[in-house]
Design an enzyme around this catalytic site. Structure first.
Site, short mmCIF file in Angstrom:
data_model
loop_
_atom_site.label_atom_id
_atom_site.label_comp_id
_atom_site.label_asym_id
_atom_site.label_seq_id
_atom_site.Cartn_x
_atom_site.Cartn_y
_atom_site.Cartn_z
CG ASP A 41 3.35 -4.71 6.93
OD1 ASP A 41 2.94 -3.21 6.36
OD2 ASP A 41 4.53 -4.25 7.43
CG ASP A 42 1.36 -2.02 3.02
OD1 ASP A 42 0.71 -0.23 3.73
OD2 ASP A 42 3.18 -0.93 3.82
CB THR A 73 1.96 -5.14 12.38
OG1 THR A 73 2.17 -6.55 11.48
CG2 THR A 73 2.95 -5.89 13.49
CG HIS A 96 -16.29 -11.83 -8.93
ND1 HIS A 96 -16.95 -12.87 -8.95
CD2 HIS A 96 -17.11 -11.07 -8.22
CE1 HIS A 96 -18.43 -12.49 -8.46
NE2 HIS A 96 -18.40 -11.68 -8.23
CB CYS A 104 -6.97 5.24 -0.88
SG CYS A 104 -5.51 4.51 -2.39
CG ASP A 131 -5.74 -1.14 -2.23
OD1 ASP A 131 -6.55 -0.09 -2.50
OD2 ASP A 131 -4.78 -1.19 -1.62
CO CO Z 1 -3.74 -0.93 0.17
CO CO Z 2 -0.36 0.27 1.46
#
Ligand code: CO
Ligand code: CO
Length: 346
Positions: free
Chosen positions: A47-48, A45, A137, A15, A65
């Site tokens: 957010d995740d 916001t 993909h 990350c 991700d």
């Molecule tokens: Co993430």
């Molecule tokens: Co997150």
């Protein structure tokens, strides 16, 4: 044949290769606003995951991700990337349903056996979360990358968001931090075998138990700690919730070996950027060491949940966490009333 070190092929890792907050907010601020009335959690916001209404009661939760190798072992990399991607569903209080994979791989220069191992790691981790990877993909790329697009489901009244933290709430963190610094040590070839093993164990651990405990306890505010570091993700929650926080640095659990590598100057670029980014919001105690500052803003890969828990639910929640499968349960501070979203580190 010489053993191929996956981390030597990547420019950043895990990350930590996220685009920084500063660049990202510039890009996002200039995009048109989302307007569909069925969007429950959209872009406003940060957010995740996205949450989208599908009927009177339920909503879909969706996230994507992926990143470059954070460890050298392909199977471990696959496991970590999958655990990290699914985590954003858990951070919203959702239950994952299925996933698709996203893959970049130098198909003509690296043996296909490596690719198979990455995928196997991802599949097995997804199965541990109770889901299958049912497509995806792939592209031919010099720098390997792997991750998932995960779809989950949540009851609308149980969505856990980053904009519901209230003054007086206790902040609870469910994994130790410092995996970015250890990953940098791995990439530099100085990490001990024991420290690598522990980092892999922590990064590939699912936030499932912590998430289920959180939903069961009726908690409304949380996020997971990844590329922006503990303080970066905390700040995201404070900004969205229009509050501030106080953190006790000595209560924050840290991963084995991290102090050693931090003292040796093993600090990822992403971590340095994070520290710069929180500069105006973090109010440090005068005795705080430079290593502590780096560790508190260290770019995590697949970190724990950072949960804002109302005091009257704390005991019940801690009991539930204790019964569920969790790596660590640490009370690290509390939410305070502050319109400027500052973080006092004591
Ligand atoms: Co993430
Ligand atoms: Co997150």
């Amino acid at each position: 044949m010489q053993k191929i070190r996956l981390t030597s092929l990547s420019h950043g890792s895990g990350c930590g290769c996220k685009i920084g907050r500063k660049d990202l907010s510039f890009i996002i601020d200039n995009l048109p606003e989302v307007t569909d009335p069925d969007i429950i959690v959209g872009t406003s916001t940060a957010d995740d995951a996205a949450v989208y209404r599908i009927d009177d009661k339920r909503a879909l939760v969706q996230t994507v991700d992926f990143f470059t190798p954070v460890v050298d072992d392909p199977y471990d990399f696959g496991q970590i990337a999958a655990a990290n991607a699914i985590s954003d569903i858990y951070a919203m209080g959702g239950r994952p349903l299925f996933a698709l994979s996203i893959l970049a791989f130098p198909i003509n220069t690296l043996p296909q056996s490596i690719l198979k191992e990455i995928l196997k790691g991802g599949i097995n981790k997804a199965r541990e979360a109770g889901i299958e990877i049912i497509g995806g993909h792939s592209i031919d790329d010099m720098e390997p990358k792997y991750g998932l697009c995960v779809t989950g489901i949540v009851d609308q009244d149980k969505v856990v968001r980053n904009d519901r933290a209230q003054p007086g709430d206790v902040l609870i963190l469910t994994k130790p931090i410092g995996t970015g610094i250890v990953s940098k040590a791995i990439k530099s070839g100085i990490a001990s075998e024991a420290d690598v093993k522990e980092a892999v164990r922590i990064m590939s651990f699912l936030n499932k138990g912590a998430s289920e405990a959180m939903v069961y306890a009726g908690i409304k505010a949380a996020t997971d700690v990844t590329g922006f570091g503990l303080l970066g993700h905390l700040y995201g929650m404070l900004k969205a919730s229009k509050v501030g926080a106080r953190i006790r640095a000595s209560s924050v659990p840290t991963i084995q070996g991290v102090w050693n590598y931090a003292e040796k100057g093993c600090i990822p670029e992403g971590t340095k950027n994070n520290l710069k980014w929180v500069k105006e919001k973090a109010i440090w105690d005068s005795s705080t060491s430079p290593e502590t500052k780096y560790i508190l803003t260290d770019a995590q890969t697949s970190g724990g949940l950072l949960i804002s828990c109302p005091v009257d639910r704390k005991e019940r929640f801690l009991n539930l966490l204790d019964k569920n499968d969790c790596i660590s349960i640490a009370e690290i501070g509390e939410i305070v009333d502050d319109q400027e979203n500052r973080i006092w580190i004591v």
